[in-house]
Design an enzyme around this catalytic site. Structure first.
Site, PDB file in Angstrom:
ATOM      1  CD  GLU A   1      16.402  71.698 -42.819  1.00  0.00           C
ATOM      2  OE1 GLU A   1      17.386  71.445 -42.093  1.00  0.00           O
ATOM      3  OE2 GLU A   1      15.992  70.921 -43.703  1.00  0.00           O
TER       4      GLU A   1
ATOM      5  CD  GLU B   1      16.598  71.415 -47.754  1.00  0.00           C
ATOM      6  OE1 GLU B   1      16.647  70.339 -47.095  1.00  0.00           O
ATOM      7  OE2 GLU B   1      17.315  72.398 -47.507  1.00  0.00           O
TER       8      GLU B   1
END
Length: 688
Positions: free
Chosen positions: A301, A420
């Protein structure tokens, strides 16, 4: 079939109703060697069959030169029709069907195989096609003269393409909140130390890969040369070893460092790049000779403070290129290891996909994969703004997100890992989204990702798989996910039937979402209920008869009185809870804003959402762009204690001294209006 693990130590047996093997010699089809072929074998299996429907599995084995792009043509002998297909696309003209490869499975090496499956309809006879043509040439299963067909064992992973490696990782699971925990060690966020037994149990659930998020900050010197603790590297290597011992692919990364120190790259570039280089140099060196089942992800991220997207894209490009140079420069297995690069924020917004695509193009490396994360349509995912149900808008968001990733990468032979996925609301409470609506979301995500050739890795920070008992905290959710690895599951308009305790019991109807399946029956435990007496089915409408509901309700005390299960031709069954309830009621209360809770008699009902408005009709509380507040953040029911709490997060955005009208919406359709006023940290709540 994609999603089925190919292991030497664990084999999955399939019940096969019918099998046909068709073989033939194949001539060279085109001047390009990429499409040359000399022989093939096709195995056509009717894996399951029911009244009017069946599931077919097709396996193509290439016996000659590598094929890059394929289509398989056959003619159904008895008027069968495909209704749904996975791991291929298809067109049809009458009885003739053409199945075509997708971007991720178009290459078939010599002696290798690809598989796809479909659901179909039939009537009378479900015969096996007599002949198959691969890329226009009839197959009989040999090269030139008939011979014993070669082995169909897939090539070792070491010889696999990046696309094949990533496909073999589906489905995947995250070891979240463990080695990525910010603290002294891997137990800092409440999870136990990782053991071989835990990882073995994850593999036993059917997972093919494990993503191991790793935060390095507390284990790296803050001064040059920014060395990583040997003991920590040893522990990471030990946990990776657990995964390899369990026949899992494994993905390791730099995790929360992305916001702890890497986010300052624009103003602290020299230090950030030096720390980043030190970590990846040590990791790449440590795992230089690890098998190709070990993959590296450059950073989790990625995000950068106080910069616009253009600058952020440039910074991320620099890191991804640096990562590529460091790893490839160490040689050994790292020369060809699959490297995983994220988009900015691991988002599938088009601008971020385009930027990463540019980076990958510039690297000109076939062993690169892209990664994104997916937590669903935000209002639904956290239950805010009235998005309590899985609806067409939520589904369109799934499709748009995955379509963009497919079009940008998979269609261009770049594999995609959804590193994810889940629901954001799980961070607050796994009950933020109502159970049935949650199951519909997970069912469709699993299905649609498979259609687009994306590998999913479930985010689990301990809220799903209990790492002490090795049991799923929500077995129903796991069963739905597991079913999606190979098929679709039927669902219904609701998983709840509310019957007023004092009311007259009447027939209740639900709409079935067949999703390509066929409804098989309604069960109470192991007992099949009687169609026509206990229930009826008309098209997609299931009606439970009043007489059966009456017997199920029994004493009619509040709560779930019985769980029925709708059973379909494939996939997970759909639970339907029969609930006795009455109008919920609330009582006046006072208290400090930090602990204020409304006494509530739920009377068998469950809370869906809450609205908050001032007397003039304007929205009150947080997220004041909507009257519907966020579940488990601005309000939270406690069914055992008999309260609905309004935490500090709600009062922080409420005007002092102003009366607020709260409207509570329950899943039965009932509502309750309640009034609260906060003044100087004290709250008064009343029914008027």
């Amino acid at each position: 079939m994609q999603g089925v693990k190919r292991r030497t130590r664990r084999l999955i047996a399939l019940a096969i109703a019918a099998v046909a093997t068709v073989a033939a010699g194949l001539a060279i089809l085109a001047p390009s060697a990429a499409y040359a072929a000399e022989g093939c074998k096709v195995e056509y299996k009717v894996a399951s069959e029911w009244g009017g429907g069946f599931t077919g599995d097709v396996k193509i084995t290439n016996l000659g030169d590598a094929i890059n792009g394929w289509n398989l043509v056959w003619t159904f002998p008895n008027g069968q029709r495909i209704t749904q297909i996975w791991n291929a696309s298809y067109t049809s003209s009458g009885d003739q069907v053409t199945a075509k490869s997708l971007g991720y499975n178009k290459s078939i090496a010599k002696d290798a195989s690809v598989s796809f499956g479909f659901n179909g309809s039939w009537s009378g006879t479900n015969g096996v096609p007599a002949q198959f043509k691969l890329n226009g040439v009839v197959c009989t299963g040999s090269i030139g003269e008939p011979s014993t067909p070669p082995t169909t064992t897939p090539p070792p992973t070491g010889g696999a393409t990046a696309m094949e490696t990533v496909a073999a990782m589906e489905p995947g699971w995250n070891l979240g909140n463990t080695l990525d925990a910010v603290g002294a060690d891997e137990t800092a966020w409440g999870n136990p130390r990782v053991t071989q037994e835990l990882v073995n149990n994850i593999a036993a659930q059917g997972y093919n890969s494990i993503r191991i998020p790793i935060t390095w900050d507390n284990h790296q010197s803050k001064t040059a040369p920014y060395a990583v603790e040997d003991a920590y590297l040893d522990r990471v290597q030990e946990v990776v070893g657990y995964a390899l011992n369990a026949d899992l692919h494994v993905l390791i990364n730099i995790h929360h460092d992305s916001w702890i120190w890497m986010a300052d790259m624009n103003t602290n570039r020299t230090v950030v790049e030096a720390r980043y280089e030190a970590i990846w140099t040590e990791l790449a060196t440590r795992f230089r000779d690890a098998p190709p089942e070990v993959l590296f992800e450059s950073v989790n991220e990625p995000q950068f403070n106080n910069v616009d997207d253009a600058t952020a894209h440039a910074l991320l490009d620099d890191l991804n290129v640096q990562f590529h140079e460091i790893v490839r420069g160490t040689g050994g297995g790292n020369a060809t290891r699959v490297l995983v690069l994220p988009t900015l924020h691991t988002s599938a917004d088009q601008v971020h996909l385009d930027s990463l695509s540019s980076t990958i193009t510039s690297l000109n490396d076939p062993n690169i994969a892209a990664t994104i994360h997916f937590y669903g349509f935000w209002p639904f995912s956290v239950n805010v703004a009235g998005y309590t149900k899985y609806n067409a808008e939520v589904q369109a968001d799934i499709e748009g997100y995955f379509n963009r990733a497919y079009d940008e990468f998979v269609a261009n032979d770049i594999p995609v890992i959804v590193g994810e996925w889940g629901l954001l609301g799980f961070d607050a409470h796994t009950g933020t989204v109502e159970q049935g609506e949650k199951l519909k979301f997970f069912e469709y995500v699993g299905y649609y990702a498979k259609q687009k050739g994306l590998t999913l890795q479930l985010w689990d920070n301990g809220q799903h798989f209990n790492r002490t008992t090795y049991q799923w905290r929500d077995a129903e959710l796991y069963n739905m996910m597991k079913a999606s690895w190979t098929s679709r599951s039927g669902t219904a308009s609701s998983d709840q039937v509310y019957v007023a305790k004092s009311g007259t019991v009447a027939d209740v109807s639900l709409t079935l979402n067949l999703n390509g399946t066929t409804f098989q029956g309604l069960r109470l435990g192991a007992t099949n209920l009687v169609q026509g007496t206990d229930y009826t089915v008309s098209g997609s409408t299931l009606t439970i008869k009043a007489s059966r509901l009456t017997s199920l309700l029994g004493d009619r005390n509040y709560g779930v009185k019985a769980d029925l299960h709708a059973v379909f031709s494939q996939g997970a069954p759909w639970r339907i809870s029969i609930i006795s309830y009455d109008q919920p009621t609330m009582s006046a209360a006072t208290g400090a804003s930090s602990t204020f809770a409304i006494p509530t008699q739920f009377k068998g009902d469950q809370l869906a959402t809450m609205e908050a408005k001032y007397a003039d009709g304007t929205n009150a509380g947080p997220q004041n762009w909507t009257s519907y507040k966020e579940f488990a953040r601005a309000f939270s029911p406690d069914y055992t204690a008999g309260t609905i709490s309004l935490p500090t997060a709600f009062w922080n955005d409420v005007a002092d001294g102003q009366k607020v009208t709260l409207t509570f919406h329950f899943w039965s359709g009932k509502t309750v209006t309640y009034y609260v006023t906060e003044s100087g940290g004290n709250v008064t709540g009343s029914l008027t």
